[in-house]
Scaffold this motif. Structure first.
Motif, PDB file in Angstrom:
ATOM      1  N   HIS A  49      -2.901   4.037  -4.807  1.00  0.00           N
ATOM      2  CA  HIS A  49      -2.749   2.943  -3.934  1.00  0.00           C
ATOM      3  C   HIS A  49      -3.035   3.138  -2.511  1.00  0.00           C
ATOM      4  CE1 HIS A  49      -1.380   0.894  -7.670  1.00  0.00           C
ATOM      5  NE2 HIS A  49      -0.159   1.508  -7.909  1.00  0.00           N
ATOM      6  N   ARG A  50      -2.400   4.377  -2.212  1.00  0.00           N
ATOM      7  CA  ARG A  50      -2.939   4.721  -0.778  1.00  0.00           C
ATOM      8  C   ARG A  50      -4.179   4.759  -0.326  1.00  0.00           C
ATOM      9  NH1 ARG A  50      -3.696   8.505   2.757  1.00  0.00           N
ATOM     10  NH2 ARG A  50      -4.022  10.215   1.396  1.00  0.00           N
ATOM     11  N   ARG A  51      -5.046   5.207  -1.103  1.00  0.00           N
ATOM     12  CA  ARG A  51      -6.492   5.453  -1.105  1.00  0.00           C
ATOM     13  C   ARG A  51      -6.974   3.954  -1.337  1.00  0.00           C
ATOM     14  NH1 ARG A  51      -8.793  10.643  -1.551  1.00  0.00           N
ATOM     15  NH2 ARG A  51      -7.116  12.145  -0.861  1.00  0.00           N
ATOM     16  N   GLY A  52      -6.676   3.142  -2.018  1.00  0.00           N
ATOM     17  CA  GLY A  52      -6.770   2.017  -1.973  1.00  0.00           C
ATOM     18  C   GLY A  52      -6.718   0.986  -0.916  1.00  0.00           C
ATOM     19  N   VAL A  53      -5.793   1.241  -0.034  1.00  0.00           N
ATOM     20  CA  VAL A  53      -5.623   0.610   1.353  1.00  0.00           C
ATOM     21  C   VAL A  53      -6.897   1.227   2.120  1.00  0.00           C
ATOM     22  CG1 VAL A  53      -4.407   0.477   3.486  1.00  0.00           C
ATOM     23  CG2 VAL A  53      -3.371   0.356   1.091  1.00  0.00           C
ATOM     24  N   GLU A  54      -7.316   2.210   2.062  1.00  0.00           N
ATOM     25  CA  GLU A  54      -8.338   2.815   2.842  1.00  0.00           C
ATOM     26  C   GLU A  54      -9.677   2.168   2.561  1.00  0.00           C
ATOM     27  OE1 GLU A  54      -8.330   6.917   2.489  1.00  0.00           O
ATOM     28  OE2 GLU A  54      -6.446   7.349   3.361  1.00  0.00           O
ATOM     29  N   ALA A  55      -9.755   1.883   1.152  1.00  0.00           N
ATOM     30  CA  ALA A  55     -11.043   1.123   0.634  1.00  0.00           C
ATOM     31  C   ALA A  55     -11.010  -0.281   1.059  1.00  0.00           C
ATOM     32  CB  ALA A  55     -11.091   1.281  -0.797  1.00  0.00           C
TER      33      ALA A  55
END
Length: 258
Positions: A49-55
């Motif tokens: 989810h955290r990496r999803g925010v970066e995406a």
């Protein structure tokens, strides 16, 4: 067809900021695959989810550069509350950090933020942030970002129907006046054009209770890439596929002999 000039990675659609011919006006995205991305790497789901925010940050910037006028993202569905409490709490924290950290950049870039979804019974701090995001950016005109939060399309349509039924019961409306336009005016996306293109990542091929009314004539593009790996290149590929489609809206094809 999409004008490929200006859609190569790293290049805006036009030096003056004008969108390329053939681009969709409104792109909606189902950001799927965060958990699978993390699991495949032996990481906790919350890291996905955290990496999803970066995406999301990468994709929104790319959409602005390319010239997409409206972007809608499915950030949290009304069914997502059934996930483990620790994961829900982490997602709420991500939402709060995204608004606090990214709202200034969105505002400076001329992005208007709209929230679609049921706001009843939200925690006061979340509800306040949503109001703040809309109020701060209300006058912006470069792009509209619609965040579908606590959103479910069936619930949205039911609420619109209930509102119209109450008006009929109170004698303020003739049942014959209930038209598609009357329903649209009571959806949480009222005033926003229907999406031309809906993208879903992760390889799943369904709408999952997202914009069911609004998607009546949308083009659907399903991409196998997991959301944390998404960015400009994947967005350009989806736009190129959209450019190969012929939108008929129930009519006949324009090509001779079709």
């Amino acid at each position: 067809m999409i004008d490929r000039q200006g859609l190569e990675p790293g290049q805006p659609s036009d030096p003056a900021g004008e969108p390329s011919p053939g681009l969709p006006r409104h792109v909606a995205i189902i950001m799927d695959g965060n958990g699978r991305w993390a699991t495949a790497r032996g990481l906790p789901r919350v890291e996905g989810h955290r990496r999803g925010v970066e995406a999301l940050r990468r994709t929104l910037r790319a959409a602005r550069e390319i010239g997409i006028e409206i972007v809608t993202v499915y950030s949290f569905s009304s069914e997502n509350w059934s996930r483990p409490p620790a994961e829900v709490s982490f997602l709420m924290g991500l939402l709060k950090r995204f608004i606090r950290n990214d709202l200034a950049e969105l505002h400076e870039a001329g992005v208007r933020v709209r929230i679609a979804g049921d706001r009843q019974d939200l925690a006061p701090d979340i509800a306040h942030l949503l109001v703040e995001a809309e109020a701060l950016t209300a006058a912006n005109q470069r792009q509209t970002l619609v965040v579908a939060f606590n959103y479910g399309s069936r619930q949205e349509i039911a609420a619109a129907a209930r509102s119209l039924a109450e008006e009929v019961a109170a004698g303020r409306r003739d049942p014959a006046s209930i038209t598609p336009e009357a329903i649209e005016a009571r959806l949480s996306t009222a005033g926003i054009p229907d999406p031309d293109l809906i993208i879903r990542t992760s390889g799943e091929e369904r709408l999952s209770n997202f914009l069911l009314w609004q998607a009546a004539y949308s083009e659907l593009v399903f991409q196998p890439i997991l959301w944390p790996d998404y960015g400009r290149e994947a967005l350009v590929e989806a736009l190129a596929e959209y450019g190969r489609r012929e939108r008929r809206f129930g009519g006949l094809a324009t090509a001779a002999g079709a």
